[in-house]
Design an enzyme around this catalytic site. Sequence first.
Site, PDB file in Angstrom:
ATOM      1  N   TYR A 107      42.272  42.841  37.412  1.00 15.97           N
ATOM      2  CA  TYR A 107      43.354  42.396  37.375  1.00 15.97           C
ATOM      3  C   TYR A 107      44.461  41.734  36.001  1.00 15.97           C
ATOM      4  CZ  TYR A 107      44.053  36.820  37.185  1.00 15.97           C
ATOM      5  OH  TYR A 107      44.834  35.910  37.339  1.00 15.97           O
ATOM      6  N   LYS A 111      48.740  41.985  36.935  1.00 12.11           N
ATOM      7  CA  LYS A 111      49.170  40.418  36.687  1.00 12.11           C
ATOM      8  C   LYS A 111      50.388  41.332  35.412  1.00 12.11           C
ATOM      9  CE  LYS A 111      48.217  36.815  38.905  1.00 12.11           C
ATOM     10  NZ  LYS A 111      49.307  36.133  39.442  1.00 12.11           N
TER      11      LYS A 111
END
Length: 373
Positions: A107, A111
């Site tokens: 994750y 990002k």
Amino acid sequence: MKILITGANGFIGKNLCATLDRDGNYELLKVTRQTTDAELAEYLEECDFIFHLAGVNRSKDEKDFFEGNADFTAHITQELERYNCRNGKKVPIVFTSSRQVGRDNPYGHSKKQGEGALIEYGKTTGSPVYIYRLTNIYGKWSKPYYNTVVATFCYNIARDLIIQVSDPDAYVTLCYIDDVVEEFLKAIEGKPNVEDGQCIIPVTHSIKLGALADTIRSFKESRNDLSVADMSNELEKNLYSTYLSFLQEDDFSYPLKMNVDDRGSFTEIIRTPERGQVSVNISKPGITKGNHWHHSKNEKFLVVSGTGVIRFRKIGESHVIEYHVSGDKLEVVDIPTGYTHNIENLGDSDMVTLMWVNECFSPEKPDTYYEEV
């Protein structure tokens, strides 16, 4: 101004859209999972500003993070660069990143890649790029087990479900959705809050996980002890608003204990150690209540239905003061210390009086002394 919002149906997106929809200066181009590629392309060509809020927060498949966060962001920037080259338009972008960009997980990596694509877009086109590394945003319309621990705690506690607090002493930094939206409005004006080169939400609060759980539990218990959250504490006030949004549809109301006799009834509504007690008193026709006085305790009476009279007499004197009251003319009557007082229903229907007293009743220290007016 045409504002494109990806993730328009998500937690932050719904709150942002609800605010911008009220403003006649904006036309919203809402991008959701149902938006087609053709529609997205059309929106990207005509928009003046973008809030890129869409993304994948949780998934069992690592590739979902990169497709939803990195690849989708890269696609947006590539399309915008094409349109910029064609019409010379500079489209600012707000991007909701995460503080996890510094962590070694899929994750965070996805990002970080999304941030990279946007930074490159800004350099290539000269368009403003506002990257917000958010964490633990809470408020109405958030999802339990997805957006934030606050949503999970509120959802479970409202339903008498167990919550897991792995480390009660661990601190969590929280940011309220209304503060996020307020900051985003500043970004539209080109005036974001920046600290050390990073766009920030200036208002945050830190709290231990154990204290957070206890606070939310106290909201549920307040229906039994009639307490009220500390509204002078910004975090507690916002948490309470959030908790209420998680109540089930058949759980918006709750019963109160009515103390009923042949004179009428007396029911406590709110009890607070700082601001006293609020009650509702119902007197039947011809009934007189009171005939007592206080050393320090003071009250406010407001007749909201019916007609009556409130009488006072200073202790040690014979002069009686009368205030005629009615629900037809709302008027608060202060009950001073050192005066015995009563209230009589002069009408032919029940008289309803809202009563406030500066301190909660205590059997050990009632400060109430019988004496006829």
